[in-house]
Design a protein around this motif. Structure first.
Motif, PDB file in Angstrom:
ATOM      1  N   TRP A   1       2.121  10.673 -13.346  1.00 45.42           N
ATOM      2  CA  TRP A   1       1.506   9.424 -12.885  1.00 45.42           C
ATOM      3  C   TRP A   1       2.030   8.199 -13.614  1.00 45.42           C
ATOM      4  CZ3 TRP A   1      -0.674  10.203  -8.459  1.00 45.42           C
ATOM      5  CH2 TRP A   1      -1.118  11.491  -8.161  1.00 45.42           C
ATOM      6  N   GLN A   2       2.506   8.353 -14.834  1.00 41.27           N
ATOM      7  CA  GLN A   2       3.001   7.206 -15.580  1.00 41.27           C
ATOM      8  C   GLN A   2       4.323   6.683 -15.016  1.00 41.27           C
ATOM      9  OE1 GLN A   2       2.703  10.293 -16.643  1.00 41.27           O
ATOM     10  NE2 GLN A   2       4.542  10.947 -17.744  1.00 41.27           N
ATOM     11  N   LYS A   3       5.016   7.483 -14.232  1.00 44.02           N
ATOM     12  CA  LYS A   3       6.311   7.068 -13.690  1.00 44.02           C
ATOM     13  C   LYS A   3       6.253   6.846 -12.188  1.00 44.02           C
ATOM     14  CE  LYS A   3       8.742   9.422 -17.351  1.00 44.02           C
ATOM     15  NZ  LYS A   3       9.673  10.468 -17.742  1.00 44.02           N
ATOM     16  N   ALA A   4       5.074   6.901 -11.619  1.00 44.41           N
ATOM     17  CA  ALA A   4       4.940   6.821 -10.164  1.00 44.41           C
ATOM     18  C   ALA A   4       3.816   5.866  -9.788  1.00 44.41           C
ATOM     19  CB  ALA A   4       4.674   8.216  -9.599  1.00 44.41           C
ATOM     20  N   PRO A   5       4.093   4.556  -9.643  1.00 46.19           N
ATOM     21  CA  PRO A   5       3.044   3.615  -9.240  1.00 46.19           C
ATOM     22  C   PRO A   5       2.440   4.000  -7.892  1.00 46.19           C
ATOM     23  CG  PRO A   5       5.020   2.453  -9.949  1.00 46.19           C
ATOM     24  CD  PRO A   5       5.386   3.905  -9.836  1.00 46.19           C
ATOM     25  N   VAL A   6       1.123   4.039  -7.840  1.00 50.59           N
ATOM     26  CA  VAL A   6       0.412   4.416  -6.615  1.00 50.59           C
ATOM     27  C   VAL A   6       0.059   3.154  -5.843  1.00 50.59           C
ATOM     28  CG1 VAL A   6      -1.739   5.424  -5.760  1.00 50.59           C
ATOM     29  CG2 VAL A   6      -0.476   6.550  -7.592  1.00 50.59           C
ATOM     30  N   LYS A   7       0.155   3.229  -4.524  1.00 53.50           N
ATOM     31  CA  LYS A   7      -0.191   2.094  -3.670  1.00 53.50           C
ATOM     32  C   LYS A   7      -1.486   2.399  -2.930  1.00 53.50           C
ATOM     33  CE  LYS A   7       4.467   0.439  -3.051  1.00 53.50           C
ATOM     34  NZ  LYS A   7       5.612   0.297  -2.176  1.00 53.50           N
ATOM     35  N   PHE A   8      -2.380   1.416  -2.944  1.00 54.64           N
ATOM     36  CA  PHE A   8      -3.598   1.461  -2.140  1.00 54.64           C
ATOM     37  C   PHE A   8      -3.363   0.491  -1.000  1.00 54.64           C
ATOM     38  CE2 PHE A   8      -4.728   2.500  -6.461  1.00 54.64           C
ATOM     39  CZ  PHE A   8      -5.587   3.582  -6.326  1.00 54.64           C
ATOM     40  N   LYS A   9      -3.360   0.988   0.229  1.00 53.70           N
ATOM     41  CA  LYS A   9      -3.081   0.139   1.385  1.00 53.70           C
ATOM     42  C   LYS A   9      -4.161   0.323   2.432  1.00 53.70           C
ATOM     43  CE  LYS A   9       1.340   1.661   1.941  1.00 53.70           C
ATOM     44  NZ  LYS A   9       2.687   1.703   2.516  1.00 53.70           N
ATOM     45  N   GLY A  10      -4.324  -0.703   3.258  1.00 52.44           N
ATOM     46  CA  GLY A  10      -5.283  -0.589   4.343  1.00 52.44           C
ATOM     47  C   GLY A  10      -5.134  -1.702   5.341  1.00 52.44           C
ATOM     48  N   VAL A  11      -5.799  -1.527   6.484  1.00 52.19           N
ATOM     49  CA  VAL A  11      -5.825  -2.544   7.524  1.00 52.19           C
ATOM     50  C   VAL A  11      -7.168  -2.468   8.240  1.00 52.19           C
ATOM     51  CG1 VAL A  11      -4.714  -1.007   9.220  1.00 52.19           C
ATOM     52  CG2 VAL A  11      -4.617  -3.492   9.543  1.00 52.19           C
ATOM     53  N   SER A  12      -7.720  -3.648   8.555  1.00 52.20           N
ATOM     54  CA  SER A  12      -8.969  -3.735   9.292  1.00 52.20           C
ATOM     55  C   SER A  12      -9.001  -5.049  10.055  1.00 52.20           C
ATOM     56  CB  SER A  12     -10.155  -3.665   8.326  1.00 52.20           C
ATOM     57  OG  SER A  12     -11.365  -3.889   9.002  1.00 52.20           O
ATOM     58  N   ASN A  13      -9.239  -4.977  11.360  1.00 53.38           N
ATOM     59  CA  ASN A  13      -9.300  -6.181  12.204  1.00 53.38           C
ATOM     60  C   ASN A  13      -8.096  -7.096  11.992  1.00 53.38           C
ATOM     61  OD1 ASN A  13     -11.758  -5.300  13.233  1.00 53.38           O
ATOM     62  ND2 ASN A  13     -12.946  -6.429  11.721  1.00 53.38           N
ATOM     63  N   GLY A  14      -6.919  -6.508  11.850  1.00 57.41           N
ATOM     64  CA  GLY A  14      -5.698  -7.284  11.682  1.00 57.41           C
ATOM     65  C   GLY A  14      -5.428  -7.759  10.266  1.00 57.41           C
ATOM     66  N   HIS A  15      -6.376  -7.542   9.360  1.00 54.24           N
ATOM     67  CA  HIS A  15      -6.193  -7.943   7.957  1.00 54.24           C
ATOM     68  C   HIS A  15      -5.620  -6.756   7.178  1.00 54.24           C
ATOM     69  CE1 HIS A  15      -6.904  -9.502   3.959  1.00 54.24           C
ATOM     70  NE2 HIS A  15      -7.627  -8.424   3.686  1.00 54.24           N
ATOM     71  N   HIS A  16      -4.450  -6.966   6.545  1.00 50.00           N
ATOM     72  CA  HIS A  16      -3.804  -5.924   5.757  1.00 50.00           C
ATOM     73  C   HIS A  16      -4.039  -6.183   4.270  1.00 50.00           C
ATOM     74  CE1 HIS A  16      -1.220  -4.203   9.016  1.00 50.00           C
ATOM     75  NE2 HIS A  16      -1.542  -5.366   9.551  1.00 50.00           N
ATOM     76  N   TRP A  17      -4.176  -5.122   3.504  1.00 54.84           N
ATOM     77  CA  TRP A  17      -4.211  -5.287   2.057  1.00 54.84           C
ATOM     78  C   TRP A  17      -3.302  -4.231   1.422  1.00 54.84           C
ATOM     79  CZ3 TRP A  17      -8.581  -3.076   4.396  1.00 54.84           C
ATOM     80  CH2 TRP A  17      -8.927  -1.799   3.981  1.00 54.84           C
ATOM     81  N   HIS A  18      -2.877  -4.543   0.214  1.00 51.83           N
ATOM     82  CA  HIS A  18      -1.949  -3.680  -0.502  1.00 51.83           C
ATOM     83  C   HIS A  18      -2.023  -4.012  -1.978  1.00 51.83           C
ATOM     84  CE1 HIS A  18       2.126  -3.274  -2.328  1.00 51.83           C
ATOM     85  NE2 HIS A  18       2.043  -2.084  -1.788  1.00 51.83           N
ATOM     86  N   ARG A  19      -2.163  -3.026  -2.784  1.00 49.28           N
ATOM     87  CA  ARG A  19      -2.081  -3.213  -4.226  1.00 49.28           C
ATOM     88  C   ARG A  19      -1.478  -1.963  -4.823  1.00 49.28           C
ATOM     89  NH1 ARG A  19      -5.246  -0.531  -7.162  1.00 49.28           N
ATOM     90  NH2 ARG A  19      -6.492  -1.414  -8.747  1.00 49.28           N
ATOM     91  N   ALA A  20      -0.779  -2.134  -5.930  1.00 52.40           N
ATOM     92  CA  ALA A  20      -0.105  -1.004  -6.564  1.00 52.40           C
ATOM     93  C   ALA A  20      -0.355  -1.032  -8.055  1.00 52.40           C
ATOM     94  CB  ALA A  20       1.391  -1.058  -6.273  1.00 52.40           C
ATOM     95  N   GLY A  21      -0.296   0.123  -8.652  1.00 47.91           N
ATOM     96  CA  GLY A  21      -0.460   0.200 -10.097  1.00 47.91           C
ATOM     97  C   GLY A  21      -0.317   1.613 -10.598  1.00 47.91           C
ATOM     98  N   ASN A  22       0.026   1.738 -11.864  1.00 51.83           N
ATOM     99  CA  ASN A  22       0.090   3.058 -12.495  1.00 51.83           C
ATOM    100  C   ASN A  22      -1.325   3.529 -12.808  1.00 51.83           C
ATOM    101  OD1 ASN A  22       2.826   3.007 -12.347  1.00 51.83           O
ATOM    102  ND2 ASN A  22       3.187   2.758 -14.534  1.00 51.83           N
ATOM    103  N   LEU A  23      -1.535   4.803 -12.635  1.00 52.64           N
ATOM    104  CA  LEU A  23      -2.853   5.386 -12.903  1.00 52.64           C
ATOM    105  C   LEU A  23      -2.874   6.146 -14.225  1.00 52.64           C
ATOM    106  CD1 LEU A  23      -3.779   6.732  -9.346  1.00 52.64           C
ATOM    107  CD2 LEU A  23      -4.216   4.483 -10.334  1.00 52.64           C
ATOM    108  N   ASP A  24      -1.797   6.023 -15.005  1.00 50.48           N
ATOM    109  CA  ASP A  24      -1.688   6.847 -16.203  1.00 50.48           C
ATOM    110  C   ASP A  24      -2.794   6.583 -17.222  1.00 50.48           C
ATOM    111  OD1 ASP A  24      -0.274   4.390 -16.385  1.00 50.48           O
ATOM    112  OD2 ASP A  24       0.667   5.061 -18.232  1.00 50.48           O
TER     113      ASP A  24
END
Length: 194
Positions: A111-134
């Motif tokens: 996990w320290q070498k693999a940033p995880v992305k949290f993504k989603g979409v609702s009613n045309g609104h997209h979100w995205h954030r990434a970060g290491n979970l280590d």
């Protein structure tokens, strides 16, 4: 329930209906990992559905998706708010936050070498954030990890697609358990008791 590969076709786990695998409790909506689509989730070399030990069962979660090891991480939930009328209030506009309920086993890796992305979409609104979970790997307790937010508005049939992804590195990662997600109105978040 014993360990099993879930259902679905070939190597991928197909989600069970969210309205059947979600429960409101204490102002939050809990959605089980059984309601997620998991790439490679039907292959016991990579994932398995497990019973959570009695002492670790968290409110509405008694089953988890245990990631043994994968190179390609893709876990997705499709939420139709109109089908969960006993939780989402359609009389006023309200913003909800998504928290992934995850535990890192003591032998978690990659996990320290693999940033995880949290993504989603609702009613045309997209979100995205990434970060290491280590930094969550320091203990094997349950963590609530912020995964985004969406708004339900009166008169709109709100559908939300959201997920957890790591598909861009060549690193293998594994040894976590995903119990599900906790969804709560914004600004009223409380931790799940351990």
């Amino acid at each position: 329930m014993s360990e099993n590969a879930g259902h679905g076709s070939r190597s991928h786990y197909s989600a069970l209906p969210v309205d059947e695998w979600s429960k409101p409790h204490g102002g939050a909506l809990y959605v089980s990992a059984k309601a997620f689509s998991i790439v490679w989730g039907n292959d016991l070399r990579y994932w398995r559905m497990i019973d959570l030990p009695k002492e670790e069962q968290l409110l509405q979660f008694n089953t988890g998706a245990e990631l043994l090891q994968v190179n390609w991480l893709e876990v997705i939930c499709k939420l139709d708010c109109s089908k969960i009328k006993n939780y989402f209030d359609a009389s006023e506009s309200k913003t909800y936050e998504i928290f992934w309920v995850i535990k890192f086993n003591v032998d978690a890796f990659g996990w320290q070498k693999a940033p995880v992305k949290f993504k989603g979409v609702s009613n045309g609104h997209h979100w995205h954030r990434a970060g290491n979970l280590d930094h969550y790997m320091k203990d094997n307790h349950w963590h609530e990890i912020y995964g985004g937010e969406f708004t339900v508005e009166p008169g709109k049939n709100t559908e939300v697609d959201f997920g957890l992804f790591e598909t861009e590195t060549d690193w293998w990662k594994g040894s976590i358990v995903i119990a599900g997600v906790k969804i709560m109105p914004k600004n009223v978040h409380t931790e799940i008791p351990a």
